[in-house]
Design an enzyme around this catalytic site. Structure first.
Site, PDB file in Angstrom:
ATOM      1  N   HIS A  21      35.582  43.498  39.097  1.00  0.00           N
ATOM      2  CA  HIS A  21      37.277  43.839  39.052  1.00  0.00           C
ATOM      3  C   HIS A  21      37.334  45.222  39.718  1.00  0.00           C
ATOM      4  O   HIS A  21      36.656  46.261  39.348  1.00  0.00           O
ATOM      5  CB  HIS A  21      36.865  44.086  37.185  1.00  0.00           C
ATOM      6  N   SER A  22      38.602  45.317  40.118  1.00  0.00           N
ATOM      7  CA  SER A  22      39.205  46.965  40.809  1.00  0.00           C
ATOM      8  C   SER A  22      38.460  47.282  41.374  1.00  0.00           C
ATOM      9  O   SER A  22      38.158  46.457  42.428  1.00  0.00           O
ATOM     10  CB  SER A  22      39.331  47.385  39.812  1.00  0.00           C
ATOM     11  N   TYR A  23      38.229  48.174  41.285  1.00  0.00           N
ATOM     12  CA  TYR A  23      36.591  48.799  42.474  1.00  0.00           C
ATOM     13  C   TYR A  23      35.789  48.150  42.685  1.00  0.00           C
ATOM     14  O   TYR A  23      34.439  47.983  43.560  1.00  0.00           O
ATOM     15  CB  TYR A  23      36.449  50.567  41.718  1.00  0.00           C
TER      16      TYR A  23
END
Lengths: 241, 241, 241
Positions: free
Chosen positions: B73-75
């Site tokens: 997720h994301s980073y």
């Protein structure tokens, strides 16, 4: 009630539209699901675009269909545009479902990203009978990404090799779609990545219609397999006056 | 059934994925929710990207996990890309959920608009321990726009300061994601404006995957808090074969 | 509970917001639905933008409304931006629903594609009283594409000719929206093609707000007619703290 004619995409036949036709018929409409020349059992895979278009124009004439809501899916957009140019007097509304929208002198491959053209050329060269097929990984991830593996496999198994000339033949139109004095709708499945986002279906192709009605629905390029009832609902919203 | 490893984003820990893991486990799968080095209680906030990636590669090895559906997720997209480069033999499919997709030599900040970089620099300079935090108004309006205020506040309170070096360290990859011979999916939350529309998640970053499966779902960047069951469903659609 | 003021778009009056106001009131809020000067029965169709804005600023003052969640639809975005510039102390949050977001010195027509300007000029010239109307085919296909024909016709019949000067008068603002120290939300109906995709509502206009909360909902530009309860829900999600 209305008369719908559903025109399939490449590699398909009209039979795959039957689960979509059923709920439309249940709502009181007439629905026809012809198969384009080149995709019928026994058809020569050297069939070209002009013959393919003529086969559906002939179908409308032979069945004496009038006031038709004429839907085209994907490659079927080439067909319905050509039919509308030949026989506008039979048509009430054109409905494009994640479909190609050609102007005069364009072919399907003009609207497709380079990596597909390279892929199709390679596969057609290997096959040598004028036809092209889709590799399963492309089908599974980019065409029918919303279905489970079993549905994806079952649908893949009923596809037929598609006549490649229909992708490279340029269409001849007296009138471009934006100038056709017909009502038009575009159904866009929001998870359809059969065309990548560098070359999206909507708005890149829908905008070529001029004034049109947009209907969007969640799903992949092959919603006819993954949720035919939802597609039927979208078609009726796109097709009504 | 399948083995899922869910890798969180910046400011989070694996614990925040537990309400997402529960429905996936209920469907019969194994789910692991490790915390990346730098986000665990007591971790130095000077942790860099290489150590962060190694901590998840070590986690897979220590637990002897194979055939993993590895979600970031994301980073966390930086992390799973790095892990896939180190240990491709453990992975069945990569799933990016509104996540960064780096090529060799890129850092997270290379994929972020300038106003975030300025904001992060200012905050990190004030804090002075290597970490960065998100201001609440940005979190509430742009990260968790689909939740009520109480949920937004409660989630904000459990975030931890994030090691800034993991945003600026450039990743080293032998193989870029598009060339990795692994199945890949991208989950895009359609109301995720954590990346502004000048720098969208999808298709800007998803296209770096080459052939990938798209799954879209309504929700913000923090659907793990606002609707974990809906996210779990999307993850299973993205993760299946 | 909160105080909502819903400001309609061109050709509408506040009365059309009543089916939207009802579920918001049922949730415990106060809702006001004023009609902008120029759209009230008997108003001169030569009304300009400054008078139109002033009429809503006066409405807030006369009713002594404070802590207002001020929503503008379409043209109503011009109005609420002007009101927020005149009376920021009365406002808690601005909510734009598929609305124009002007900076100082811009008029509505600056944010509209050329084919609409040509259409409006032609129609206004024919009418000769300062007003402009929408042709029914444009309304039906591009404004209320998600409704059935009966709803589209019924809604069309209650529209009123709109004062054209409010489209061409440039707004005067001390502060542009991005710099206004107010909370802001943008509601985007995902099938709204009243602005074509060459000139989309979102993110082209929403990005002019700076930090804002995005709420998206399926529907056309006229969701107030096609699904007022769904719009009410979106407004409450956009309006809450």
């Amino acid at each position: 009630m209305s008369t719908y004619v559903l025109v399939h995409g490449a590699w398909h036949t009209g039979a795959e539209f039957e689960p979509v036709a059923a709920p439309i018929r249940a709502a009181g409409h007439q629905v026809y699901t012809p198969t384009i020349k080149g995709n019928r059992p026994g058809d020569a895979k050297t069939t070209g675009l002009k013959e393919a278009i003529q086969s559906i124009a002939d179908y409308l004439a032979e069945n004496n269909l009038k006031d038709v809501i004429l839907l085209g899916h994907s490659y079927g957009g080439m067909i319905i545009t050509g039919v509308a140019d030949l026989a506008p007097e039979r048509i009430r509304r054109l409905v494009y479902w994640n479909a190609f929208v050609p102007n005069n002198g364009e072919c399907l491959n003009d609207m497709v990203p380079p990596h597909y053209i390279g892929l199709f050329d390679t596969i057609a060269a290997e096959r040598g009978d004028g036809s092209v097929v889709l590799p399963f990984p492309v089908w599974r991830e980019a065409f029918i990404n919303d279905a489970d593996l079993e549905t994806a496999q079952r649908a893949y198994n009923i596809l037929n090799p598609h006549p490649m000339a229909t992708f490279t033949d340029k269409i001849t139109l007296k009138t471009n779609p934006a100038e056709m004095p017909l009502a038009k709708s575009y159904i866009n499945c929001t998870e359809d990545i059969a065309m990548p986002h560098s070359h999206p279906w909507h708005p890149r192709l829908s905008e070529k219609l001029g004034l049109f009605r947009l209907v969007q629905v969640s799903g992949s390029h092959e919603l006819c397999f993954s949720d035919p009832a939802r597609l039927a609902k979208a078609i009726m919203e796109a097709g009504r006056d």
